[in-house]
Design a protein around this motif. Structure first.
Motif, PDB file in Angstrom:
ATOM      1  N   ALA A 178      30.642  43.949  54.221  1.00  0.00           N
ATOM      2  CA  ALA A 178      31.831  44.484  53.537  1.00  0.00           C
ATOM      3  C   ALA A 178      32.951  43.462  53.521  1.00  0.00           C
ATOM      4  O   ALA A 178      34.120  43.799  53.725  1.00  0.00           O
ATOM      5  CB  ALA A 178      32.286  45.767  54.219  1.00  0.00           C
ATOM      6  N   LEU A 182      35.731  43.352  48.231  1.00  0.00           N
ATOM      7  CA  LEU A 182      34.399  43.943  48.240  1.00  0.00           C
ATOM      8  C   LEU A 182      33.819  43.978  46.828  1.00  0.00           C
ATOM      9  O   LEU A 182      34.039  44.918  46.070  1.00  0.00           O
ATOM     10  CB  LEU A 182      34.464  45.356  48.837  1.00  0.00           C
ATOM     11  CG  LEU A 182      33.120  46.061  49.052  1.00  0.00           C
ATOM     12  CD1 LEU A 182      32.202  45.220  49.931  1.00  0.00           C
ATOM     13  CD2 LEU A 182      33.351  47.430  49.684  1.00  0.00           C
ATOM     14  N   ILE A 185      27.528  43.508  48.553  1.00  0.00           N
ATOM     15  CA  ILE A 185      27.090  43.688  49.934  1.00  0.00           C
ATOM     16  C   ILE A 185      26.106  42.568  50.258  1.00  0.00           C
ATOM     17  O   ILE A 185      25.102  42.399  49.553  1.00  0.00           O
ATOM     18  CB  ILE A 185      26.414  45.060  50.136  1.00  0.00           C
ATOM     19  CG1 ILE A 185      27.417  46.185  49.900  1.00  0.00           C
ATOM     20  CG2 ILE A 185      25.794  45.161  51.526  1.00  0.00           C
ATOM     21  CD1 ILE A 185      26.781  47.563  49.857  1.00  0.00           C
ATOM     22  N   ILE A 241      28.639  52.141  52.843  1.00  0.00           N
ATOM     23  CA  ILE A 241      29.685  51.302  52.247  1.00  0.00           C
ATOM     24  C   ILE A 241      29.871  51.664  50.772  1.00  0.00           C
ATOM     25  O   ILE A 241      30.995  51.749  50.277  1.00  0.00           O
ATOM     26  CB  ILE A 241      29.338  49.816  52.419  1.00  0.00           C
ATOM     27  CG1 ILE A 241      29.436  49.427  53.899  1.00  0.00           C
ATOM     28  CG2 ILE A 241      30.257  48.934  51.573  1.00  0.00           C
ATOM     29  CD1 ILE A 241      28.891  48.045  54.217  1.00  0.00           C
ATOM     30  N   ARG A 242      28.785  51.894  50.070  1.00  0.00           N
ATOM     31  CA  ARG A 242      28.895  52.279  48.657  1.00  0.00           C
ATOM     32  C   ARG A 242      29.622  53.620  48.516  1.00  0.00           C
ATOM     33  O   ARG A 242      30.500  53.777  47.667  1.00  0.00           O
ATOM     34  CB  ARG A 242      27.498  52.371  48.032  1.00  0.00           C
ATOM     35  CG  ARG A 242      26.810  51.023  47.833  1.00  0.00           C
ATOM     36  CD  ARG A 242      25.563  51.170  46.966  1.00  0.00           C
ATOM     37  NE  ARG A 242      24.920  49.886  46.760  1.00  0.00           N
ATOM     38  CZ  ARG A 242      23.915  49.426  47.494  1.00  0.00           C
ATOM     39  NH1 ARG A 242      23.441  50.158  48.509  1.00  0.00           N
ATOM     40  NH2 ARG A 242      23.380  48.239  47.251  1.00  0.00           N
ATOM     41  N   SER A 245      33.406  53.190  49.516  1.00  0.00           N
ATOM     42  CA  SER A 245      34.186  52.371  48.595  1.00  0.00           C
ATOM     43  C   SER A 245      34.351  53.022  47.233  1.00  0.00           C
ATOM     44  O   SER A 245      35.189  52.586  46.426  1.00  0.00           O
ATOM     45  CB  SER A 245      33.513  51.007  48.417  1.00  0.00           C
ATOM     46  OG  SER A 245      32.258  51.148  47.762  1.00  0.00           O
ATOM     47  N   LEU A 311      36.824  50.005  56.226  1.00  0.00           N
ATOM     48  CA  LEU A 311      37.137  49.320  54.963  1.00  0.00           C
ATOM     49  C   LEU A 311      38.630  49.209  54.728  1.00  0.00           C
ATOM     50  O   LEU A 311      39.090  48.315  54.008  1.00  0.00           O
ATOM     51  CB  LEU A 311      36.485  50.058  53.783  1.00  0.00           C
ATOM     52  CG  LEU A 311      34.959  50.038  53.709  1.00  0.00           C
ATOM     53  CD1 LEU A 311      34.475  50.830  52.515  1.00  0.00           C
ATOM     54  CD2 LEU A 311      34.434  48.610  53.658  1.00  0.00           C
TER      55      LEU A 311
END
Length: 313
Positions: A178, A182, A185, A241-242, A245, A311
């Motif tokens: 991250a 960003l 990945i 993370i997806r 974000s 994040l």
């Protein structure tokens, strides 16, 4: 019962997390740093530790700063993570001397670098430590010195996986998966291979709960494992993370391990990362049984909430 602590490494990831947790609980915390003014500006928060000028390589500085404390958190690393072979063990010896003088317990954040993942898929306090790299061998020696100092010097070693969360700037999460801004990945993991992660606020809360137990509940050299978040197939962290974000189609690329292998003989970053390559190629999970015995439950922020916070910081 609130306590008094000296933190070495308060401006770092795990040291900072433990310091913030202690301050929130009303502990009095002294933080030994080279530049107190700079540390205070970087810290920024209204509630801050008592910054004290000194160097972890100076035994006199550490002994002086530890006077009157009940806990010394040894979360310090050499500047830039360089010269481990020359600096790490002398710094720990200084902390041991300070703990003897003050009658304090030492807290050492442990890592999975001590283990060979090809030999141990699940580790607990009885798992033999057979490191594959130089840093792992030094970590093993650190733990041997703490065990050898007990029961005169009590210690608490809490092993954990790769850090992520507030303050974990020098981590695989922040520097690869991250990395800001960003736009992709960069995943060092292997598809289908599990990996252990430790959310720093949860790890810090766990350490505080252990320290606040009645003293006789902990062994002279206590060594529990913090299970954290286990990414069972190597893709769970990237998926989180997806989601966090808001970019479900965020592209993912594999970390260039083959290139690192070619460049490793020349030293520097490639050599350092190749030492930990086995930990990304083989699954290793931390057993939390001892923590459950001691605490009843282990702090664990839901993964999506933890990644959202990570994040933003």
């Amino acid at each position: 019962m609130m306590g008094t602590a000296l933190v070495l490494g308060a401006t770092g990831g795990v040291g900072g997390a433990v310091t913030r947790a202690m301050l929130a609980r009303g502990w009095h915390v002294t933080a030994l740093v080279r530049d107190p003014s700079r540390a205070a500006i970087t810290w920024g928060a209204r509630v801050a530790p008592d910054w004290q000028a000194g160097d972890a390589m100076s035994r006199a500085d550490v002994v002086r700063a530890a006077e009157g404390t009940s806990v010394i958190v040894h979360a310090v690393n050499p500047p830039g993570y360089r010269n481990w072979d020359r600096l790490v063990l002398p710094m720990l010896d200084n902390t041991l001397a300070a703990a003897r003088n003050a009658g304090a317990r030492i807290v050492l954040p442990g890592t999975i670098y001590n283990y060979d993942p090809t030999l141990a898929a699940v580790i607990d306090e009885t798992t033999p430590q057979q490191p594959r790299g130089r840093k792992g061998a030094i970590r093993v020696e650190m733990e041997k010195r703490l065990a050898g100092a007990a029961p005169e010097v009590r210690s608490l070693i809490v092993w954990a996986g790769d850090f992520f969360g507030p303050g974990a700037g020098q981590s695989w999460f922040a520097q690869a998966l991250a990395k800001p801004p960003l736009t992709r990945i960069l995943n060092p993991g292997t598809p289908g291979v599990g990996h252990a992660w430790a959310y720093l606020p949860d790890l810090a809360e766990t350490i505080l709960r252990l320290l606040e137990l009645p003293p006789d509940r902990l062994m002279p050299c206590e060594r529990p494992q913090f299970p954290g978040h286990y990414d069972a197939d190597g893709g769970g962290m990237a998926a989180a993370i997806r989601r966090a974000s808001g970019h479900p189609n965020l592209p993912e690329r594999r970390f260039p391990w083959p290139l690192m292998r070619v460049l490793a003989p020349f030293g520097g970053f490639p050599r350092e990362v190749m030492e930990v390559r086995p930990l990304w190629a083989h699954a290793m999970r931390l057993d939390g049984g001892r923590l459950m015995d001691l605490l009843g439950d282990v702090p664990c922020t839901p993964l999506d909430a933890a990644v959202i916070t990570a994040l933003r910081t």
